[in-house]
Design a protein around this motif. Structure first.
Motif, PDB file in Angstrom:
ATOM      1  N   ASN A 189       0.801  -1.221   0.000  1.00 53.61           N
ATOM      2  CA  ASN A 189       0.000   0.000   0.000  1.00 53.61           C
ATOM      3  C   ASN A 189       0.837   1.275   0.000  1.00 53.61           C
ATOM      4  OD1 ASN A 189      -2.495  -1.277  -0.050  1.00 53.61           O
ATOM      5  ND2 ASN A 189      -2.619  -1.410   2.176  1.00 53.61           N
ATOM      6  N   ALA A 190       2.150   1.124  -0.062  1.00 55.30           N
ATOM      7  CA  ALA A 190       3.016   2.314  -0.059  1.00 55.30           C
ATOM      8  C   ALA A 190       3.272   2.763  -1.490  1.00 55.30           C
ATOM      9  CB  ALA A 190       4.323   2.011   0.670  1.00 55.30           C
ATOM     10  N   HIS A 191       2.304   3.477  -2.042  1.00 56.36           N
ATOM     11  CA  HIS A 191       2.469   4.037  -3.384  1.00 56.36           C
ATOM     12  C   HIS A 191       1.705   5.356  -3.461  1.00 56.36           C
ATOM     13  CE1 HIS A 191      -1.608   2.666  -4.610  1.00 56.36           C
ATOM     14  NE2 HIS A 191      -1.313   1.559  -3.963  1.00 56.36           N
ATOM     15  N   LYS A 192       2.003   6.130  -4.470  1.00 57.01           N
ATOM     16  CA  LYS A 192       1.443   7.471  -4.574  1.00 57.01           C
ATOM     17  C   LYS A 192      -0.080   7.457  -4.687  1.00 57.01           C
ATOM     18  CE  LYS A 192       5.537   9.467  -6.835  1.00 57.01           C
ATOM     19  NZ  LYS A 192       6.038  10.226  -8.006  1.00 57.01           N
ATOM     20  N   GLY A 193      -0.625   6.444  -5.343  1.00 47.61           N
ATOM     21  CA  GLY A 193      -2.067   6.370  -5.499  1.00 47.61           C
ATOM     22  C   GLY A 193      -2.775   6.169  -4.177  1.00 47.61           C
ATOM     23  N   PHE A 194      -2.282   5.267  -3.346  1.00 40.87           N
ATOM     24  CA  PHE A 194      -2.884   5.024  -2.030  1.00 40.87           C
ATOM     25  C   PHE A 194      -2.851   6.295  -1.190  1.00 40.87           C
ATOM     26  CE2 PHE A 194      -2.650   3.783   2.437  1.00 40.87           C
ATOM     27  CZ  PHE A 194      -3.751   2.954   2.553  1.00 40.87           C
ATOM     28  N   ALA A 195      -1.691   6.967  -1.191  1.00 40.14           N
ATOM     29  CA  ALA A 195      -1.562   8.204  -0.418  1.00 40.14           C
ATOM     30  C   ALA A 195      -2.508   9.279  -0.931  1.00 40.14           C
ATOM     31  CB  ALA A 195      -0.116   8.689  -0.473  1.00 40.14           C
ATOM     32  N   LEU A 196      -2.576   9.442  -2.256  1.00 43.70           N
ATOM     33  CA  LEU A 196      -3.437  10.471  -2.828  1.00 43.70           C
ATOM     34  C   LEU A 196      -4.909  10.188  -2.544  1.00 43.70           C
ATOM     35  CD1 LEU A 196      -3.930  13.006  -4.461  1.00 43.70           C
ATOM     36  CD2 LEU A 196      -3.729  11.654  -6.553  1.00 43.70           C
ATOM     37  N   MET A 197      -5.301   8.934  -2.582  1.00 39.44           N
ATOM     38  CA  MET A 197      -6.693   8.587  -2.296  1.00 39.44           C
ATOM     39  C   MET A 197      -7.088   9.008  -0.883  1.00 39.44           C
ATOM     40  SD  MET A 197      -8.550   4.857  -2.558  1.00 39.44           S
ATOM     41  CE  MET A 197      -8.015   4.671  -4.261  1.00 39.44           C
ATOM     42  N   GLN A 198      -6.180   8.812   0.076  1.00 34.89           N
ATOM     43  CA  GLN A 198      -6.465   9.231   1.456  1.00 34.89           C
ATOM     44  C   GLN A 198      -6.616  10.746   1.539  1.00 34.89           C
ATOM     45  OE1 GLN A 198      -6.885   6.408   3.295  1.00 34.89           O
ATOM     46  NE2 GLN A 198      -6.211   5.514   1.360  1.00 34.89           N
ATOM     47  N   ILE A 199      -5.777  11.467   0.808  1.00 33.63           N
ATOM     48  CA  ILE A 199      -5.844  12.933   0.813  1.00 33.63           C
ATOM     49  C   ILE A 199      -7.144  13.411   0.172  1.00 33.63           C
ATOM     50  CG2 ILE A 199      -4.758  15.039  -0.072  1.00 33.63           C
ATOM     51  CD1 ILE A 199      -2.066  13.469   0.066  1.00 33.63           C
ATOM     52  N   GLN A 200      -7.523  12.793  -0.942  1.00 38.80           N
ATOM     53  CA  GLN A 200      -8.784  13.156  -1.597  1.00 38.80           C
ATOM     54  C   GLN A 200      -9.969  12.946  -0.658  1.00 38.80           C
ATOM     55  OE1 GLN A 200      -8.308  10.609  -5.086  1.00 38.80           O
ATOM     56  NE2 GLN A 200      -8.335  12.409  -6.414  1.00 38.80           N
ATOM     57  N   GLU A 201      -9.991  11.812   0.030  1.00 42.88           N
ATOM     58  CA  GLU A 201     -11.095  11.512   0.950  1.00 42.88           C
ATOM     59  C   GLU A 201     -11.114  12.492   2.120  1.00 42.88           C
ATOM     60  OE1 GLU A 201     -10.736   7.433   2.086  1.00 42.88           O
ATOM     61  OE2 GLU A 201     -11.300   6.672   0.098  1.00 42.88           O
TER      62      GLU A 201
END
Length: 267
Positions: A189-201
């Motif tokens: 789960n350590a990738h830019k997409g996972f991190a960005l999804m949390q920020i979007q939410e």
């Protein structure tokens, strides 16, 4: 294309916001101030160490969200939002594999420090561009503190000399060719997409309100989270195929070119 709905801008660093000399243009900082006036959130997302990103964006680093180590660490206002470390068993398995690759230089990436072997002055000099804080160890296997990511560098090329040896780890770990000479290995789960999804939410921002710039394979997951996904002209073929739009190269101010359009559409 109308960018008036954008509430968040996300950009990769190397090959995207940074030019070939690893510099951020002063014009970008001027555009950023206009984005801030309009309430647009800015996110810098990179495989780089947090300290390295903060140094490149020192004028604004206290205001923006920084996704570091390919998404393994996210910091905003000096507060840690996300940390996704690599387990010690996986760390040692990766190091054993890398130890069999001639010319491979592994880097253990902690939250604020990197750890390397001191057997190559040439590589240490290369490392300094991406990791502003590092320590030299005698044995990486014996390092028992938290590791966010293992980055590995090869002067001959990442896709030819590193990726084939670690490709079989995909599925259990996140394996990313993150540059011409770099491969990054981390928690699944350590990738830019996972991190960005949390920020979007967290901020209630959807894909149609998100603008993302990228150039390499470690940007693919976050590009998929934005309706307005832009590949740089100098991008890897996979990114050119995946992005919905294209812009100029990093040396031709491709990010700034689109940000100017965004600001125009917002007026």
């Amino acid at each position: 294309m109308n960018l008036s709905t954008i509430k968040m801008v996300v950009t990769d660093m190397d090959g995207t916001l940074l030019n070939s000399r690893h510099e951020v243009s002063q014009h970008f900082f001027e555009l950023y101030e206009e984005l801030k006036k309009r309430g647009i959130l800015f996110v810098a997302a990179s495989g780089r160490q947090y300290n390295s990103i903060a140094d490149k964006l020192s004028q604004i680093q206290s205001e923006i969200i920084i996704i570091a180590e390919n998404g393994g660490l996210v910091i905003h206002n000096d507060q840690e939002l996300i940390s996704t470390p690599l387990d010690s068993v996986s760390k040692n398995v990766i190091l054993e594999i890398l130890g069999q690759i001639d010319g491979a230089f592994p880097v253990l990436c902690g939250k604020h420090n990197a750890y390397i072997l001191g057997d190559s002055p040439k590589f240490i000099n290369t490392l300094k561009e991406y990791y502003t804080k590092y320590e030299i160890l005698d044995d990486l296997q014996k390092f028992d503190s938290e590791v966010i990511k293992i980055a590995v560098y090869h002067y001959g090329g990442s896709e030819k000399f590193i990726y084939p040896a670690v490709k079989h780890l995909e599925g259990k770990l996140k394996v990313k060719v993150s540059g011409e000479n770099w491969v990054d290995l981390s928690h699944i789960n350590a990738h830019k997409g996972f991190a960005l999804m949390q920020i979007q939410e967290q901020h209630g921002i959807g894909p149609d309100e998100t603008l993302v710039f990228g150039d390499y394979n470690n940007d693919l997951e976050m590009l998929a989270l934005a309706k307005y996904s832009f590949a740089m002209a100098n991008s890897h073929p996979n990114v050119l195929k995946a992005a919905n739009y294209r812009t100029l190269s990093n040396d031709d101010f491709g990010v700034e070119h689109i940000l100017k359009k965004l600001l125009k559409d917002k007026n």
